[in-house]
Scaffold this active site. Sequence first.
Site, PDB file in Angstrom:
ATOM      1  N   ASP A 209       0.861  -1.057   0.121  1.00 18.23           N
ATOM      2  CA  ASP A 209       0.133  -0.513  -0.282  1.00 18.23           C
ATOM      3  C   ASP A 209       1.074   1.266  -0.542  1.00 18.23           C
ATOM      4  O   ASP A 209       1.479   1.618   0.564  1.00 18.23           O
ATOM      5  CB  ASP A 209      -0.868  -0.258   0.899  1.00 18.23           C
ATOM      6  N   GLU A 271      14.474 -15.017   0.831  1.00 20.06           N
ATOM      7  CA  GLU A 271      14.505 -15.929   2.671  1.00 20.06           C
ATOM      8  C   GLU A 271      13.461 -17.260   2.214  1.00 20.06           C
ATOM      9  O   GLU A 271      13.528 -18.649   2.668  1.00 20.06           O
ATOM     10  CB  GLU A 271      15.221 -15.236   3.907  1.00 20.06           C
TER      11      GLU A 271
HETATM   12  C1  NOJ Z   1      -4.839   3.209  -0.958  1.00 19.06           C
HETATM   13  C2  NOJ Z   1      -5.110   1.798  -0.474  1.00 19.06           C
HETATM   14  O1  NOJ Z   1      -5.990   1.463  -1.813  1.00 19.06           O
HETATM   15  C3  NOJ Z   1      -6.915   2.844  -0.181  1.00 19.06           C
HETATM   16  O2  NOJ Z   1      -7.955   2.829  -0.255  1.00 19.06           O
HETATM   17  C4  NOJ Z   1      -6.210   3.563   1.146  1.00 19.06           C
HETATM   18  O3  NOJ Z   1      -7.159   4.289   1.528  1.00 19.06           O
HETATM   19  C5  NOJ Z   1      -4.972   4.045   1.127  1.00 19.06           C
HETATM   20  N1  NOJ Z   1      -3.659   2.966   0.129  1.00 19.06           N
HETATM   21  C6  NOJ Z   1      -4.641   4.401   2.317  1.00 19.06           C
HETATM   22  O4  NOJ Z   1      -4.092   3.337   3.167  1.00 19.06           O
END
Ligand code: NOJ
Length: 534
Positions: A209, A271
């Site tokens: 993310d 790993e």
């Molecule tokens: C990207 C994610 O796909 C989204 O849903 C989220 O709100 C933001 N990152 C923050 O983590």
Amino acid sequence: MADLNDPRTYWWRNAVVYQVYVRSFADSDGDGIGDLPGITSRLPHLADLGVDALWITPFYTSPQHDHGYDVADYRDVDPLFGTLSDADDLVARAHELGLKVVVDLVPNHTSDQHEWFQAALAAGPGSPERARYLFRDTPEGKPAGTPPNNWESVFGGPAWTQVDDGQWYLHLFDSTQPDLDWRNPEVPAMFEDVLRFWLDRGVDGFRVDVAHGLFKEASLRDQIVAEGGRASSGQVNTDHSMVSRDLKDEPMWDQPEVHEVYRAWHRVLDEAGPDRMAVAEAWTQTPESMAAFVRPDELDQAFNFAWLLTDWSAEAFATVITDTLAAVEPVGASPTWVLSNHDVVRHVTRYGGGARGLARGRAATLAMLALPGSSYLYQGEELGLEQVDVAPEDRQDPSYLRTGEVGRDGCRVPIPWGGSEAPYAFGPGEGQPWIPQPEDWASLTVDAQTGAEGSTLEFYRAALAARRDFAWTAGEDVEMLDLGADVLAFRRGHITVVLNCGEAPVPLPAGDLLLASAPVDGGELPGDTAAWLR
Ligand code: NOJ
Ligand code: MG
């Protein structure tokens, strides 16, 4: 020398990965919210569909202010979604069915309920606990109430929130999602442990993310904003329009130090075995900066949002294909393609909605599935679902709550599996799930579309089955063909792909018709239709 063309090891290089949005896929316990046992019970749908892997959005302990992207404990499952043993069962069942499992990792920020943030609040200014986050004072000489810089949250409003003792903390997203300070060595150490924790439980990969976040320019200087612009970075579209990709000054994103983190993660993944992968969610500004995340010693793939941001235009599609292939080729990574996810308006709706939007959505999908590399599908697109107009009182997206602008709820409505009214077999409960489903979804359920000639579900199944025959053998070269301004056409191996973005039918080139996104006869391809020929 590793054979990158070996699907047993480098399975992701030509995979179709299906995104499961946990809350909205399948509910096992009748509380109207999807959960891990629900996913496990519906894995046969994914096996029948013919995908290679599923990516599951965050199911970790979380107060759910951003539906799991606010993690309070990275090593446990939120009771809403089940238990660690449910996660183990899911992975085991998926593997039995030949499906790989990719889990979501959220390293840019924690939840404000994470023990680190709670300790930071308690410990006060100047403490080592605060040094895991980005706490700052009001700038000297500025009136009280002035945040440390002009940055705005992706979800709207200032990116800083003040705590009782007067210090501010940075949150590029919601105020319940404080950003970590990745220059503090405790932070990378913690995430390497988290990676190992899930690798040991058998997961095959991670979706990272906000992979372009993590580091901010150390000075935390103001962002230089063009006249009339806003001090923010478009990441999530909140207004049914697509974000602008004009180059901007972005001291909060895509800093060079981030690549050292991914080199370390590469070693951790190695790993565990050569068959583990990571895919970056990186909203970088150019294809070249995207490619930097997938250098041979970093992450394996990055989402190619350029494909999703492209207008309905043959020329624009062609440009994205050419630019993407050119960007990843020098680093040897496999390209990726995606049309929808849980942050954007569903593509059928983006393409105009109704019959036309659906025709275009199917056509774009067919063109995408023939390209080298991996395609990421979002749950419900195989049913042709559209963005839902969620009533204001039912909206839950923090970006809506912060700004009052329509958020992302409309692409997160629970999946209709069967039956003729809500919850359409989403779970054993009665009535509406956590976001209400539309009244007219009876004909769109998995059950209704199964075996129905011409249904979007049967179209996806046929396309994925046909793709299996050539995905690993057709090679990585794409030769663009000129069949007129409205037509995207290319050859990859022995497959010719034609996508007619115009309205008038166009003659099909020579070859046997393998599959089309809509009925084709008389050797002509109708508008808003794509075909594969051999
Ligand atoms: C990207 C994610 O796909 C989204 O849903 C989220 O709100 C933001 N990152 C923050 O983590
Ligand atoms: Mg449930």
